[in-house]
Enzyme design. Structure first.
Site, PDB file in Angstrom:
ATOM      1  N   CYS A 133      43.643  49.244  33.663  1.00  0.00           N
ATOM      2  CA  CYS A 133      45.001  49.739  33.449  1.00  0.00           C
ATOM      3  C   CYS A 133      46.004  48.912  34.233  1.00  0.00           C
ATOM      4  CB  CYS A 133      45.068  51.207  33.879  1.00  0.00           C
ATOM      5  SG  CYS A 133      46.745  51.853  33.863  1.00  0.00           S
ATOM      6  N   CYS A 136      48.816  50.894  35.898  1.00  0.00           N
ATOM      7  CA  CYS A 136      48.411  51.625  37.115  1.00  0.00           C
ATOM      8  C   CYS A 136      48.262  50.671  38.302  1.00  0.00           C
ATOM      9  CB  CYS A 136      47.065  52.326  36.917  1.00  0.00           C
ATOM     10  SG  CYS A 136      46.868  53.144  35.346  1.00  0.00           S
ATOM     11  N   ASP A 137      47.716  49.479  38.078  1.00  0.00           N
ATOM     12  CA  ASP A 137      47.244  48.672  39.201  1.00  0.00           C
ATOM     13  C   ASP A 137      47.943  47.326  39.403  1.00  0.00           C
ATOM     14  OD1 ASP A 137      45.402  50.647  39.770  1.00  0.00           O
ATOM     15  OD2 ASP A 137      43.893  49.813  38.424  1.00  0.00           O
TER      16      ASP A 137
END
Ligand code: NAP
Length: 311
Positions: A133, A136-137
């Site tokens: 993701c 997300c990261d």
């Protein structure tokens, strides 16, 4: 046991659209979601192909409004994990970790999950440099090097997104041409921060608590190359986008599914079990997008309503 007209399993776009239509039809409806609303779409940074979406729309903003719409029409929401079910009787039983529910009809909208590479080190280093993701990261890799595995729409779009953070992004693809749509490819080829490693697959990911290196194999020559983290960085990111698999394991034996695990339905979203419908990415279909998931959800809810009326 609590009783409902309709239970919807999964609160991604398909489930939420089904919830909206069911709520508006005054069906007593429960939506069961395992972790958080939205499914895969909440890891999407920008949505520009959902008709009418507002400028700067993201997965989370779209989902937030979808959830509110279902609540406005009286749909119940619960966070729980489905562990088992019984579809044999007129009342369908859904067993969760914390509670058991009964309903006249069920819509399965549990979506799909990322496919993993399956190489040594991948599992151990997930969340420690290996990610599925970018939204997300990506921020963890500000000014680091990152590698993106895959050549489809997701891989190339996420590689473009990652260039906003990483100092260099290398796409590792197992063939020598991308699968992604031409318009997305053009953007990637024009981006000076993106490099390509063609005909290559990741064989092993290494590191002690954090990604430190990986071994890549050229599928044409068989040559193995170890890519090591820059000495000053000590690590790099590996973002994997090599497709998805349906979240159907729990439904195996309860509804028919194809060899890949997708649930076949007719055009009214009916599965082979009367009163059980499927919608969204979990269904066998040709295009998995928010717009098609929502359309599935709407159809499934209307057909579930008809099924209940005729019971
Ligand atoms: P995808 O289109 O199935 O692409 C998967 C990519 O991963 C392919 O390039 C494939 O290589 C590669 N791959 C598969 N298994 C692999 C393995 N074991 N090792 C190495 N590489 C592997 O999947 P996706 O990109 O996740 O997209 C899924 C669906 O969502 C598609 O329908 C896509 O159009 C849609 N989507 C759309 C958008 C958009 O419209 N903006 C954005 C994201 C996703 P090969 O090419 O050699 O098969």
């Amino acid at each position: 046991m609590k009783h409902y007209d309709l239970i919807i399993i999964g609160a991604g776009p398909a489930g939420l659209a089904a919830g909206l239509y069911a709520g508006r039809s005054r069906l007593n409806t429960l939506m069961i979601e395992k972790q958080k609303y939205g499914g895969q779409i909440v890891i999407t940074d920008e949505i520009e192909n959902y008709p009418g979406c507002i400028e700067g729309e993201t997965g989370p903003t779209l989902i937030e409004r979808m959830v509110k719409q279902t609540e406005k029409f009286g749909v119940d929401h619960v966070f729980d994990t489905v562990t088992d079910m019984d579809f044999s009787g007129e009342e369908k039983i859904i067993r969760c970790l914390h509670e058991e529910y009964g309903a006249k009809a069920v819509i399965i909208a549990a979506g799909a999950n990322p496919v993993t590479i399956g190489c040594p080190g991948e599992k151990e280093l997930t969340g420690k440099g290996v990610s599925y993701c970018a939204t997300c990261d990506a921020a963890f890799f500000e000014d680091f090097e990152v590698y993106v595995v895959g050549g489809g729409d997701a891989a190339v779009e996420e590689a473009l997104y990652l260039t906003k953070f990483a100092r260099k992004v290398t796409i590792i693809h197992r063939r020598n041409e991308l699968r992604a749509a031409k318009s997305i490819q053009e953007k990637a080829f024009a981006n000076p921060s993106i490099d390509f490693m063609w005909d290559s697959v990741v064989e092993e990911i290494r590191g002690d608590g954090i990604v430190e290196s990986m071994v890549v194999r050229n599928v044409k020559t068989g040559e193995l190359t170890e890519i090591e983290a820059d000495e000053d960085d000590g690590t790099f990111g590996i973002f994997v986008f090599i497709g998805f698999k349906p979240s159907t394991e729990i439904f195996r034996g309860h509804v028919d599914m194809d060899e890949k695990g997708y649930i076949p339905t007719d055009e009214d979203m009916r599965t082979n079990v009367p009163g059980v419908f499927a919608a969204g990415d979990i269904r066998r279909k040709s295009l998995r997008q928010v717009v098609t998931a929502c359309a599935d959800g709407a159809i499934a809810a209307v057909q579930a309503g008809k099924y209940i009326e005729e019971m």
